[in-house]
Design an enzyme around this catalytic site. Structure first.
Site, PDB file in Angstrom:
ATOM      1  N   GLY A   1       0.394  -0.271  -5.020  1.00 26.88           N
ATOM      2  CA  GLY A   1      -0.741  -1.173  -4.868  1.00 26.88           C
ATOM      3  C   GLY A   1      -1.767  -0.973  -5.951  1.00 26.88           C
ATOM      4  O   GLY A   1      -2.134   0.167  -6.249  1.00 26.88           O
TER       5      GLY A   1
ATOM      6  N   CYS B   1       0.746  -1.244   0.000  1.00 22.83           N
ATOM      7  CA  CYS B   1       0.000   0.000   0.000  1.00 22.83           C
ATOM      8  C   CYS B   1       0.781   1.301   0.000  1.00 22.83           C
ATOM      9  O   CYS B   1       1.956   1.368   0.326  1.00 22.83           O
ATOM     10  CB  CYS B   1      -0.962   0.018   1.173  1.00 22.83           C
ATOM     11  SG  CYS B   1      -1.845  -1.508   1.431  1.00 22.83           S
TER      12      CYS B   1
ATOM     13  N   ASN C   1      -0.254   1.448   5.785  1.00 22.60           N
ATOM     14  CA  ASN C   1       0.758   0.775   4.982  1.00 22.60           C
ATOM     15  C   ASN C   1       1.644  -0.039   5.913  1.00 22.60           C
ATOM     16  O   ASN C   1       2.295   0.521   6.790  1.00 22.60           O
ATOM     17  CB  ASN C   1       1.601   1.810   4.216  1.00 22.60           C
ATOM     18  CG  ASN C   1       2.795   1.207   3.505  1.00 22.60           C
ATOM     19  OD1 ASN C   1       3.798   1.878   3.299  1.00 22.60           O
ATOM     20  ND2 ASN C   1       2.715  -0.043   3.099  1.00 22.60           N
ATOM     21  N   GLY C   2       1.671  -1.349   5.732  1.00 24.51           N
ATOM     22  CA  GLY C   2       2.509  -2.183   6.583  1.00 24.51           C
ATOM     23  C   GLY C   2       1.816  -3.478   6.939  1.00 24.51           C
ATOM     24  O   GLY C   2       0.864  -3.911   6.270  1.00 24.51           O
TER      25      GLY C   2
ATOM     26  N   TYR D   1      13.430  -1.887  -4.788  1.00 20.88           N
ATOM     27  CA  TYR D   1      12.324  -2.183  -5.695  1.00 20.88           C
ATOM     28  C   TYR D   1      11.048  -1.378  -5.486  1.00 20.88           C
ATOM     29  O   TYR D   1      10.491  -0.831  -6.429  1.00 20.88           O
ATOM     30  CB  TYR D   1      11.990  -3.672  -5.601  1.00 20.88           C
ATOM     31  CG  TYR D   1      10.819  -4.092  -6.462  1.00 20.88           C
ATOM     32  CD1 TYR D   1      10.926  -4.133  -7.843  1.00 20.88           C
ATOM     33  CD2 TYR D   1       9.598  -4.447  -5.890  1.00 20.88           C
ATOM     34  CE1 TYR D   1       9.859  -4.523  -8.647  1.00 20.88           C
ATOM     35  CE2 TYR D   1       8.531  -4.845  -6.689  1.00 20.88           C
ATOM     36  CZ  TYR D   1       8.664  -4.882  -8.058  1.00 20.88           C
ATOM     37  OH  TYR D   1       7.615  -5.261  -8.844  1.00 20.88           O
TER      38      TYR D   1
END
Length: 461
Positions: free
Chosen positions: A36, A8, A111-112, A256
């Site tokens: 995402g 996310c 996010n996580g 990445y």
């Protein structure tokens, strides 16, 4: 060109007049689309009333431009683009999530990945909590709500919640009168703050600030609670509550996940990838005619390899820009079929030549094998594959969907076998010692658990 999934991107804005909140959220989400592609949503604060629009799909599929605003005055919003590593692929898990309570409403975008999610959910359910999704974000919200009943402020309740949850979380919280950014004490996932003419923006990456014309101010510190008062626009920040732990930014953000034009914890992603390619050239030299990179995240490392080695850089592939990142495809069959139409080699670059192929990583091996085959079919004489990440040997519990060793290529094959299976003339990985040198800023710690098995915080049994 890995087969990884990352959890996310988040975006939040406070702007009382100069910026159209709905347009900014759309642009911010678009800039974070790479983080995402399962679904996205925007939660608006309109005159103190929270509402959300969300669905599965890409930003342009879910929202018209500009997204429709509720009737009234909207000065705050949070937005989210999702790839889920915790929770099923369903509309119910698309964020932001909104929760209504006797003390007021909350919207959350996360996010996580919480590492003690299962234990916390079980405890909450035994106490009578009801869950409407399988997302760990809802677990965070239930714990936060329980603390709001006894704490004097939302900030205090967030602090108490941070004492209970473990793992990775960079999240945004919005209620009737404030917009809050929270980052876990380890700083696994990025989060930053930008300045508008008369407001502020939070975002997972600085590229989203650029997209809305915000000036980058700083990264949100690990363990920080940063609050924007929706009434007067003042900012209050607090880290004093937080336990002191070593910072552990996910190094794969640099390799990445992040866009190369982003700056994360003072580190230029582009420069970090250039540096990784230079390290590869020193560690794994090759007699070759051309260096090429796998679009998009292998290109910067390929340029670094070329500069260091003196081997010319060439454009080896054309990427179909209308196909999402291969790692976003949750099922292996989807990933493999997508690769077939996503990349097409440029024969004139590789025909009859010894090629150094730079990819960001090799996770399951299937994508790399297909790419090597494309180069062979295009006439490459030799293919020397180099990975700008070390071999993946251990599961990740902090927001990347490597949940076991069974599908990890390097776990199940020795070096010679990997070369044979991939069909390459030679294979080289970046070493874990070089990974920590991707930043030229001292004092920034990295999480390398997927390479080393050394976990910054525990995973529940």
């Amino acid at each position: 060109m890995t087969s990884l999934n990352e959890a996310c991107g988040v975006f939040g804005i406070y702007s009382p007049s100069s910026v159209a909140v709905n347009q900014a959220c759309f642009k911010g989400l678009y800039a974070l689309q790479h983080r995402g592609q399962e679904g996205c949503g925007i939660a608006f604060n309109c005159d103190g009333v929270l509402s959300v629009t969300k669905d599965v799909g890409l930003v342009a599929d879910v929202f018209a431009y500009p997204p429709e605003l509720p009737v009234g005055t909207t000065t705050m919003a949070i937005a989210h683009t999702r790839y889920g590593t915790s929770g099923e692929r369903s509309p119910e898990n698309v964020q932001p999530l909104i929760f209504h309570h006797m003390l007021g409403s909350l919207a959350l975008a996360h996010n996580g990945n919480l590492t003690n999610d299962t234990q916390l959910r079980r405890t909450l359910e035994l106490k009578g909590s009801l869950f409407h999704s399988s997302s760990d974000t809802e677990v965070f919200a239930h714990i936060l709500t329980s603390h709001r009943l006894v704490c004097q402020s939302l900030e205090d309740a967030l602090s108490k919640t941070m004492d209970e949850v473990e793992g990775a979380y960079s999240l945004l919280v919005m209620n009737e009168d404030s917009l809050i950014a929270v980052r876990d004490p380890h700083g696994f996932r990025p989060l930053c703050l930008g300045k508008l003419e008369d407001g502020y923006v939070f975002a997972s990456e600085s590229c989203a600030l650029d997209a809305v014309g915000a000036q980058f101010l700083r990264d949100i510190e690990p363990g920080e609670i940063c609050i924007i008062d929706g009434k007067d626009g003042t900012i209050h920040s607090n880290t004093s509550h937080c336990k002191s732990v070593a910072t552990s930014l996910c190094v794969f953000e640099l390799i990445y996940f992040a866009r190369p034009d982003s700056v994360i914890d003072t580190i230029s992603v582009h420069e970090a990838r250039i540096r990784s390619g230079a390290f590869l050239a020193l560690e794994h030299p090759s007699q070759a005619d051309v260096v090429i990179g796998v679009p998009d995240s292998g290109i910067d490392a390929a340029i670094g390899y070329s500069r260091q080695s003196g081997i010319p850089y060439g454009i080896g592939f054309i990427k179909n820009k209308y196909i999402g990142r291969t790692f976003i495809q949750p099922e292996q069959g989807e990933r493999e079929s997508t690769v077939r139409i996503k990349l097409n080699p440029i024969s004139s670059t590789v025909r009859g030549k010894r090629v150094v192929l730079i990819d960001d990583s090799i996770v399951r091996g299937t994508t790399s094998k297909r790419i090597v085959r494309l180069l062979r079919e295009a006439g490459a004489k030799e293919v020397h594959l180099r990975s700008s990440a070390p071999p993946f040997l251990f599961p990740c519990y902090y927001g990347t969907d490597i949940d076991s060793k069974k599908d990890l290529f390097a776990c199940n094959h020795d070096h010679q076998s990997m070369e044979t299976i991939l069909g390459v003339d030679s294979l080289g990985f970046l070493t874990t010692d070089q990974v920590i040198k991707l930043s030229d800023h001292p004092g920034i710690g990295f999480c390398r658990a997927c390479f080393t098995g050394e976990y910054p915080c525990p995973k529940e049994a």
